[in-house]
Design a protein around this motif. Sequence first.
Motif, PDB file in Angstrom:
ATOM      1  N   HIS A  51     -70.206   1.069  70.065  1.00 47.42           N
ATOM      2  CA  HIS A  51     -71.205   0.514  68.396  1.00 47.42           C
ATOM      3  C   HIS A  51     -70.783  -0.356  67.465  1.00 47.42           C
ATOM      4  CE1 HIS A  51     -74.311   4.063  69.658  1.00 47.42           C
ATOM      5  NE2 HIS A  51     -74.104   3.754  70.704  1.00 47.42           N
ATOM      6  N   LEU A  52     -69.440  -0.214  67.403  1.00 42.43           N
ATOM      7  CA  LEU A  52     -68.415  -1.448  66.465  1.00 42.43           C
ATOM      8  C   LEU A  52     -68.198  -2.547  67.404  1.00 42.43           C
ATOM      9  CD1 LEU A  52     -65.597   1.729  64.993  1.00 42.43           C
ATOM     10  CD2 LEU A  52     -68.251   1.686  64.618  1.00 42.43           C
ATOM     11  N   ARG A  53     -68.131  -3.482  65.846  1.00 43.13           N
ATOM     12  CA  ARG A  53     -67.645  -4.737  66.289  1.00 43.13           C
ATOM     13  C   ARG A  53     -66.528  -5.082  65.140  1.00 43.13           C
ATOM     14  NH1 ARG A  53     -68.562  -7.575  61.173  1.00 43.13           N
ATOM     15  NH2 ARG A  53     -68.419  -9.479  62.450  1.00 43.13           N
ATOM     16  N   PRO A  61     -76.441  -6.063  67.071  1.00 44.01           N
ATOM     17  CA  PRO A  61     -77.026  -5.314  68.274  1.00 44.01           C
ATOM     18  C   PRO A  61     -77.085  -3.489  68.590  1.00 44.01           C
ATOM     19  CG  PRO A  61     -75.647  -7.100  68.608  1.00 44.01           C
ATOM     20  CD  PRO A  61     -74.879  -6.776  67.316  1.00 44.01           C
ATOM     21  N   ALA A  62     -76.152  -2.968  67.797  1.00 43.35           N
ATOM     22  CA  ALA A  62     -76.261  -1.414  68.053  1.00 43.35           C
ATOM     23  C   ALA A  62     -77.826  -0.597  66.847  1.00 43.35           C
ATOM     24  CB  ALA A  62     -75.209  -0.710  67.438  1.00 43.35           C
ATOM     25  N   MET A  63     -77.821  -1.436  65.793  1.00 43.14           N
ATOM     26  CA  MET A  63     -79.006  -0.939  65.027  1.00 43.14           C
ATOM     27  C   MET A  63     -79.790  -1.689  65.504  1.00 43.14           C
ATOM     28  SD  MET A  63     -77.445  -2.067  61.114  1.00 43.14           S
ATOM     29  CE  MET A  63     -76.403  -3.149  61.198  1.00 43.14           C
ATOM     30  N   MET A  64     -80.009  -3.041  66.327  1.00 39.93           N
ATOM     31  CA  MET A  64     -81.335  -3.718  67.071  1.00 39.93           C
ATOM     32  C   MET A  64     -81.854  -2.965  67.420  1.00 39.93           C
ATOM     33  SD  MET A  64     -79.711  -7.234  66.679  1.00 39.93           S
ATOM     34  CE  MET A  64     -79.924  -8.776  65.625  1.00 39.93           C
ATOM     35  N   GLY A  65     -80.836  -1.786  68.981  1.00 40.49           N
ATOM     36  CA  GLY A  65     -81.442  -1.126  69.437  1.00 40.49           C
ATOM     37  C   GLY A  65     -82.103   0.247  69.233  1.00 40.49           C
ATOM     38  N   ASN A  91     -88.078  -8.439  64.104  1.00 40.06           N
ATOM     39  CA  ASN A  91     -87.370  -9.440  62.908  1.00 40.06           C
ATOM     40  C   ASN A  91     -86.593  -8.066  62.194  1.00 40.06           C
ATOM     41  OD1 ASN A  91     -87.462 -11.712  61.518  1.00 40.06           O
ATOM     42  ND2 ASN A  91     -87.826  -9.433  59.741  1.00 40.06           N
ATOM     43  N   PHE A  92     -84.848  -8.736  61.761  1.00 39.32           N
ATOM     44  CA  PHE A  92     -84.473  -7.807  60.947  1.00 39.32           C
ATOM     45  C   PHE A  92     -83.663  -8.354  59.861  1.00 39.32           C
ATOM     46  CE2 PHE A  92     -84.322  -6.824  65.955  1.00 39.32           C
ATOM     47  CZ  PHE A  92     -84.123  -5.068  65.693  1.00 39.32           C
ATOM     48  N   ASN A  93     -83.649  -7.298  59.173  1.00 41.84           N
ATOM     49  CA  ASN A  93     -83.038  -7.341  58.019  1.00 41.84           C
ATOM     50  C   ASN A  93     -81.876  -7.309  57.149  1.00 41.84           C
ATOM     51  OD1 ASN A  93     -84.613 -10.060  56.698  1.00 41.84           O
ATOM     52  ND2 ASN A  93     -86.142  -8.333  56.647  1.00 41.84           N
ATOM     53  N   PHE A  94     -80.564  -7.244  57.163  1.00 46.33           N
ATOM     54  CA  PHE A  94     -79.058  -5.879  57.685  1.00 46.33           C
ATOM     55  C   PHE A  94     -78.961  -6.758  56.347  1.00 46.33           C
ATOM     56  CE2 PHE A  94     -79.454  -7.847  61.517  1.00 46.33           C
ATOM     57  CZ  PHE A  94     -78.939  -7.198  62.685  1.00 46.33           C
ATOM     58  N   LEU A  95     -79.274  -5.421  55.266  1.00 50.54           N
ATOM     59  CA  LEU A  95     -78.926  -5.106  53.725  1.00 50.54           C
ATOM     60  C   LEU A  95     -77.970  -4.955  53.158  1.00 50.54           C
ATOM     61  CD1 LEU A  95     -82.928  -3.419  53.287  1.00 50.54           C
ATOM     62  CD2 LEU A  95     -82.156  -6.002  53.698  1.00 50.54           C
ATOM     63  N   ARG A  96     -77.228  -3.571  53.943  1.00 42.28           N
ATOM     64  CA  ARG A  96     -75.908  -3.217  53.227  1.00 42.28           C
ATOM     65  C   ARG A  96     -75.407  -3.145  54.938  1.00 42.28           C
ATOM     66  NH1 ARG A  96     -79.795  -0.268  50.599  1.00 42.28           N
ATOM     67  NH2 ARG A  96     -78.478  -1.698  49.016  1.00 42.28           N
ATOM     68  N   LYS A  97     -73.645  -2.853  54.290  1.00 40.15           N
ATOM     69  CA  LYS A  97     -73.000  -2.818  55.611  1.00 40.15           C
ATOM     70  C   LYS A  97     -73.031  -1.258  55.271  1.00 40.15           C
ATOM     71  CE  LYS A  97     -67.793  -2.447  57.078  1.00 40.15           C
ATOM     72  NZ  LYS A  97     -66.350  -2.123  56.075  1.00 40.15           N
ATOM     73  N   PRO A  98     -73.369  -0.709  56.823  1.00 43.65           N
ATOM     74  CA  PRO A  98     -73.527   0.780  57.369  1.00 43.65           C
ATOM     75  C   PRO A  98     -72.188   1.428  56.658  1.00 43.65           C
ATOM     76  CG  PRO A  98     -73.512  -0.213  58.800  1.00 43.65           C
ATOM     77  CD  PRO A  98     -73.510  -0.961  58.106  1.00 43.65           C
ATOM     78  N   GLN A 100     -69.371   4.471  58.817  1.00 40.86           N
ATOM     79  CA  GLN A 100     -69.206   4.337  59.783  1.00 40.86           C
ATOM     80  C   GLN A 100     -69.790   5.929  60.202  1.00 40.86           C
ATOM     81  OE1 GLN A 100     -65.076   3.923  60.366  1.00 40.86           O
ATOM     82  NE2 GLN A 100     -65.147   1.824  60.713  1.00 40.86           N
ATOM     83  N   GLN A 101     -70.757   6.344  60.106  1.00 42.95           N
ATOM     84  CA  GLN A 101     -71.574   7.727  60.665  1.00 42.95           C
ATOM     85  C   GLN A 101     -72.216   7.041  61.323  1.00 42.95           C
ATOM     86  OE1 GLN A 101     -70.773   8.955  56.729  1.00 42.95           O
ATOM     87  NE2 GLN A 101     -73.460   8.669  56.582  1.00 42.95           N
ATOM     88  N   ALA A 102     -73.444   8.390  62.247  1.00 44.37           N
ATOM     89  CA  ALA A 102     -74.644   8.638  62.814  1.00 44.37           C
ATOM     90  C   ALA A 102     -75.682   7.876  61.957  1.00 44.37           C
ATOM     91  CB  ALA A 102     -75.476   9.603  62.966  1.00 44.37           C
ATOM     92  N   LEU A 103     -76.358   6.751  61.943  1.00 43.36           N
ATOM     93  CA  LEU A 103     -77.853   6.085  61.708  1.00 43.36           C
ATOM     94  C   LEU A 103     -78.462   6.597  62.270  1.00 43.36           C
ATOM     95  CD1 LEU A 103     -76.688   2.669  62.462  1.00 43.36           C
ATOM     96  CD2 LEU A 103     -75.729   3.395  60.870  1.00 43.36           C
TER      97      LEU A 103
END
Length: 145
Positions: A51-53, A61-65, A91-98, A100-103
Amino acid sequence: MTSHQPIMTLDALREFLDREFPQIHVGGRTYELEEIGPFSARMRMDYHEKHLRPGGTISGPAMMGLADVALYAAILAHIGPVPLAVTTNLNFNFLRKPEQQALIADCRLLKLGKRLAVGEVSIYSEGSEDIVCHATGTYSIPDRR
């Protein structure tokens, strides 16, 4: 309009997703439907390197899925096993860097009609209260004649 209470049980919905969409588990199971409730669902996506970029953050794309699957689960919990309900808008708004753990994706349905369902999804890094991604989406519900 259906009741605000789910008509599918958590176990029935999990079984449906596993049976109808086994492809979400290719490469190992990472999605887990944790709960369903009145016009809501919660889904967990395990942390995995796939899931990393570049830069070491969980990819968009991982968060979108995750958001799309969580919204689909919330809708099906309330309309029943309708495999051909399809996404018509996200529609997506990416607000901050997640982290490196489960979402964790918390989904809330805003409208559930006969032909369209609209919902929102807030995604958090596990253990944090800060939203990393906010999504809204619409699904088309097929005629069930």
